[in-house]
Design a protein around this motif. Structure first.
Motif, PDB file in Angstrom:
ATOM      1  N   ASP A  55       0.620  -1.180   0.162  1.00 62.76           N
ATOM      2  CA  ASP A  55      -0.146  -0.404  -0.067  1.00 62.76           C
ATOM      3  C   ASP A  55       0.512   1.285  -0.042  1.00 62.76           C
ATOM      4  O   ASP A  55       2.432   1.312   0.284  1.00 62.76           O
ATOM      5  N   ALA A  56       0.272   2.262  -0.281  1.00 61.25           N
ATOM      6  CA  ALA A  56       1.034   3.631  -0.850  1.00 61.25           C
ATOM      7  C   ALA A  56       1.430   4.319   0.187  1.00 61.25           C
ATOM      8  O   ALA A  56       2.899   5.020   0.274  1.00 61.25           O
ATOM      9  N   ASP A  63       0.328  10.019  -8.133  1.00 61.99           N
ATOM     10  CA  ASP A  63      -0.514   9.486  -8.834  1.00 61.99           C
ATOM     11  C   ASP A  63      -2.011   8.218  -8.867  1.00 61.99           C
ATOM     12  O   ASP A  63      -1.404   7.409  -9.277  1.00 61.99           O
ATOM     13  N   HIS A 115      -0.583  -0.504 -18.905  1.00 62.39           N
ATOM     14  CA  HIS A 115      -0.813   0.436 -18.458  1.00 62.39           C
ATOM     15  C   HIS A 115      -2.432   1.094 -18.356  1.00 62.39           C
ATOM     16  O   HIS A 115      -2.296   1.479 -19.306  1.00 62.39           O
ATOM     17  N   LYS A 140       0.775   7.607 -17.812  1.00 70.00           N
ATOM     18  CA  LYS A 140       1.537   8.447 -18.225  1.00 70.00           C
ATOM     19  C   LYS A 140       2.840   8.855 -19.519  1.00 70.00           C
ATOM     20  O   LYS A 140       2.992   8.451 -18.890  1.00 70.00           O
ATOM     21  N   SER A 142       3.227   1.282 -14.163  1.00 71.53           N
ATOM     22  CA  SER A 142       3.616   0.752 -15.344  1.00 71.53           C
ATOM     23  C   SER A 142       5.364   1.207 -15.147  1.00 71.53           C
ATOM     24  O   SER A 142       5.962   0.901 -16.102  1.00 71.53           O
ATOM     25  N   THR A 145       6.325   4.812 -15.268  1.00 72.01           N
ATOM     26  CA  THR A 145       7.047   5.518 -16.134  1.00 72.01           C
ATOM     27  C   THR A 145       7.761   6.173 -15.052  1.00 72.01           C
ATOM     28  O   THR A 145       8.389   7.435 -15.974  1.00 72.01           O
ATOM     29  N   ASP A 204       4.051  -0.236  -6.174  1.00 74.80           N
ATOM     30  CA  ASP A 204       2.880   0.105  -6.146  1.00 74.80           C
ATOM     31  C   ASP A 204       1.592  -1.147  -5.787  1.00 74.80           C
ATOM     32  O   ASP A 204       3.357  -2.369  -5.019  1.00 74.80           O
TER      33      ASP A 204
HETATM   34  C1  LIG Z   1      -3.310   6.130 -12.589  1.00 80.78           C
HETATM   35  S1  LIG Z   1      -2.681   4.695 -12.175  1.00 80.78           S
HETATM   36  C2  LIG Z   1      -0.177   5.600 -12.075  1.00 80.78           C
HETATM   37  C3  LIG Z   1      -0.073   5.457 -13.100  1.00 80.78           C
HETATM   38  C4  LIG Z   1       1.303   5.544 -13.679  1.00 80.78           C
HETATM   39  N1  LIG Z   1       1.370   7.140 -13.149  1.00 80.78           N
HETATM   40  C5  LIG Z   1       1.860   5.251 -14.894  1.00 80.78           C
HETATM   41  O1  LIG Z   1       2.536   6.100 -15.490  1.00 80.78           O
HETATM   42  O2  LIG Z   1       1.862   3.902 -15.275  1.00 80.78           O
HETATM   43  C6  LIG Z   1      -2.301   4.577 -10.503  1.00 80.78           C
HETATM   44  C7  LIG Z   1      -2.049   3.196  -9.685  1.00 80.78           C
HETATM   45  O3  LIG Z   1      -2.125   3.023  -8.835  1.00 80.78           O
HETATM   46  C8  LIG Z   1      -1.988   2.139  -8.307  1.00 80.78           C
HETATM   47  N2  LIG Z   1      -2.879   2.400  -6.643  1.00 80.78           N
HETATM   48  C9  LIG Z   1      -4.236   2.789  -6.592  1.00 80.78           C
HETATM   49  N3  LIG Z   1      -4.373   2.408  -5.160  1.00 80.78           N
HETATM   50  C10 LIG Z   1      -2.561   2.623  -4.710  1.00 80.78           C
HETATM   51  C11 LIG Z   1      -2.855   2.132  -2.727  1.00 80.78           C
HETATM   52  N4  LIG Z   1      -3.766   2.130  -2.175  1.00 80.78           N
HETATM   53  N5  LIG Z   1      -1.419   1.769  -2.631  1.00 80.78           N
HETATM   54  C12 LIG Z   1       0.009   1.682  -3.651  1.00 80.78           C
HETATM   55  N6  LIG Z   1      -0.825   1.421  -4.425  1.00 80.78           N
HETATM   56  C13 LIG Z   1      -1.800   2.287  -5.233  1.00 80.78           C
HETATM   57  C14 LIG Z   1      -3.240   1.361  -8.605  1.00 80.78           C
HETATM   58  O4  LIG Z   1      -2.268  -0.547  -8.805  1.00 80.78           O
HETATM   59  C15 LIG Z   1      -2.250   1.387 -10.486  1.00 80.78           C
HETATM   60  O5  LIG Z   1      -1.076   1.566 -11.136  1.00 80.78           O
END
Ligand SMILES: C[S@@+](CC[C@H](N)C(=O)[O-])C[C@H]1O[C@@H](n2cnc3c(N)ncnc32)[C@H](O)[C@@H]1O
Length: 233
Positions: free
Chosen positions: A14-15, A32, A167, A171, A197, A199, A215
């Protein structure tokens, strides 16, 4: 921490845990998350979630970038923790969204650039050769900064084929490159706890930065591993 050509990919987490476990200070945190609309679903406590993310990121990073739809992510501004403030409201502008909804076609995302008082900006990284020459000669009367609206197409169809990983919310590298050029110098470290992914990792490689990526999704971390040629810790 085992770096592979500047990039470390952590085991899925988890983030908030990733940010809270990070001991060393970093220059930038890239946040993001899913956008509380569309892909990724929605959650009732989204504002509180963003607030906690920003707080945890601000503890370890000078600069924090927070992505989202403008009308949703803006709600975090009155909730910013002490010691961090808005540097700029950035917009990523794209014209090639293939949406088929009746009405306005989506063409922008917001990115809040937040920073602590001592975080440095590097607008000089955007100077062209002629401007650099004038600066060296002491003839550059003001430092022209890059525009706060960054135009880059969505990587979709034939556009950005080289970057595409599959993905659903990837971005473009060009957009992240602008953010990181403004806020880092070679050798600096960027953390992205929701890296999708990867980025952030790809752009860190280009700019000579170190990246710490994580992630919650095992599937997306596998995409990032393939893209960056790195095996997670
Ligand atoms: C908008 S995408 C990010 C895309 C990334 N910036 C790219 O360019 O590929 C959001 C990401 O956040 C991850 N995510 C969502 N909630 C999360 C959490 N609580 N903890 C960790 N990762 C999370 C998702 O699995 C997803 O891959």
């Amino acid at each position: 921490m085992p770096w592979c050509r500047g990039v470390t990919i952590l085991a899925p987490a988890d983030a908030l845990d990733t940010l809270r476990r990070q001991r060393r200070r970093v220059q930038v945190a890239m946040l993001d998350p899913w956008y509380n609309r569309g892909v990724g679903g929605s959650r009732d406590d989204y504002d509180e979630f963003l607030e906690a993310l920003v707080k945890a990121a601000a503890r370890i990073a000078g600069h924090v970038f927070l992505w989202g739809f403008p009308e949703i992510v803006g709600a975090v501004l009155p909730r910013l923790p002490a010691g961090i403030s808005l540097v700029a409201w950035l917009t990523w502008y794209f014209k090639n969204c293939p949406s088929v909804i009746r009405g306005w076609r989506s063409a922008q995302m917001a990115c809040l650039h937040l920073a602590g008082p001592r975080a440095r900006l590097y607008p000089e990284h955007f100077l062209n050769d002629a401007q650099l020459e004038r600066q060296r000669a002491g003839k550059l009367r003001y430092l022209p900064g890059p525009a706060s609206v960054i135009e880059a197409p969505l990587n979709i169809g034939f556009v950005g084929r080289r970057e595409q990983t599959g993905h659903p919310a990837q971005k473009p590298e060009a957009v992240y490159e602008a953010l990181l050029k403004m806020t880092t110098r070679r050798g600096d470290t960027v953390i992205d706890p929701m890296c999708g992914s990867g980025t952030t990792g790809a752009v860190c490689r280009t700019l000579g930065l170190k990246a710490i990526l994580c992630d919650e999704s095992d599937r997306y971390l596998t995409l990032a591993e393939r893209r960056l040629g790195v095996v997670r810790c």
